[in-house]
Design an enzyme around this catalytic site. Sequence first.
Site, PDB file in Angstrom:
ATOM      1  N   CYS A  25       0.838  -1.090   0.131  1.00 34.69           N
ATOM      2  CA  CYS A  25      -0.058  -0.221  -0.106  1.00 34.69           C
ATOM      3  C   CYS A  25       1.014   1.303   0.045  1.00 34.69           C
ATOM      4  O   CYS A  25       1.907   1.385   0.305  1.00 34.69           O
ATOM      5  CB  CYS A  25      -0.898   0.114   1.365  1.00 34.69           C
ATOM      6  SG  CYS A  25      -2.027  -1.311   1.508  1.00 34.69           S
ATOM      7  N   GLY A  66      -0.287   0.366  -5.082  1.00 35.42           N
ATOM      8  CA  GLY A  66      -1.646  -0.191  -4.864  1.00 35.42           C
ATOM      9  C   GLY A  66      -2.377   0.130  -5.673  1.00 35.42           C
ATOM     10  O   GLY A  66      -2.829   1.413  -5.858  1.00 35.42           O
ATOM     11  N   GLY A 124       2.022  -2.260   5.253  1.00 30.88           N
ATOM     12  CA  GLY A 124       2.442  -3.331   5.854  1.00 30.88           C
ATOM     13  C   GLY A 124       1.867  -4.593   6.048  1.00 30.88           C
ATOM     14  O   GLY A 124       0.661  -4.864   5.522  1.00 30.88           O
TER      15      GLY A 124
END
Length: 473
Positions: free
Chosen positions: A5, A32, A107
């Site tokens: 992301c 992303g 993450g």
Amino acid sequence: MHESCGVFGVYAPGEDVARLTFFALFALQHRGQESAGIATTDGKKLQVHAKMGLVSQVFDEDSLSHLTGNIAIGHNRYSTRGSSRVTNVQPIVVGEGKAAIAISHNGNIINAEHLYKELSDQGYTFHTSTDTEVIANLILSSPEKDWVSKIRYAMHRLQGAYSLTIMTNHNLLGVRDPLGIRPLCLGAINGGWVIASESCALDHIGAKFVREIEPGEIVSVTGNGVDSYQGEGSKRALCIFEYIYFARPDSVINGRLLYSARQAMGAGLAEEHPVDADFVMGVPDSATAAGIGYAHKSGIPVGEGLLKNRYVGRTFIEPDQRIRDLGVKLKFNPLPQMLEGKRLVVVDDSIVRGTTTPKVIGLLRRAGVKEVHMRVCAPPIRYPCFFGVDMATRRELIAAQKSVAEVRDYIGADSLGYLSVDGLIKAVALPKDIFCLACFTGDYPIPVQLEMDKLALETTPFEEYSPFGIKRR
Ligand code: SF4
């Protein structure tokens, strides 16, 4: 291989914070492409607009005009934990009234399942299947009074990778996990402050890069300015793939321009794996700089042999079977006049499962290439990632199953050379001990044995055939 992301946050009273966030997310789109979202606050309530799709598909003038306030956070999502569906789009808002927060996460939390169970038992409800909601509820569950202490409480329980932007009705907060696995930086704009996954997002909105947010650090932005709360540990584990592939080449991380680092990787490959050839090309776009680096070091002319359709895969229209069968041809178109009869060095960023590389080499051979010498910036990937990179299980990783010579035959190349771990570190030109290199070495920065055992049970056997049946010449 996909990263998880991109995150962004801005505290800038008097500015159109939603519009700034929109353009910053545009710059972070490479991190992303499944969904995008922006949350803003006017000091009284949090508002969110988040949907499946690219930034340009999710927002229009109308949706941006409803996102008013002084603070905003944004998110581009590629799902690694939690399926790809509309309820999992971010930012997510958790809590109510003064206790409400909006959160964006880059993450992967290794102990998310355990924490989810614990929080569910305490009565916390979950509306998504993301580890981001686990982080948010963990923060809210803290007995501490102020937001920084609440986040610090959650950080003591979280294991894994997290770079976060968090918004309350009055604060913008940036948080980086103690190992600093994912990047996060701080910038300044017109008397306000911004936090972003990568510096390229700051450049695009005219913000000035101030510094990296340190591993374990919490940055809190209010009307009084920026307060920093440093972490405790000294161990560092920034994902080396940010330098090889994930981050944009015009971003700077730890003072190192990614474009230069990638050129140096190509030069390192030329040193470690020289070959007689007529022409060098980097697989576009991620290995373009490395291809140029190889050419400069070796003295072999560089050029383009494949053109990339940059927009393929960035649509929600499903291709029909005939189009799907074109496979890699949808993504790359070879230039036969450039390639015919040539001994070619092809530089790529990485080989993960080994499914795309044989197809690319097949395309090149059909375009008349005489020899293909494959050079790869990432050393052999033999171990899976547990920190937010959607890579593969160990049994799917081709380098975990085959020797270099076997991989060479499998992908249909005349020769194959991977950059060594030391060569990679030399190219990045930063101390080795600040990096995670676990997918090459198996030396994880935190214990992941439980996850490894689980994955071993879930895997399917590696398929022992080349998708194009291409044999080494
Ligand atoms: S295991 Fe590999 S991909 Fe995952 S964080 Fe470490 S270096 Fe990055």
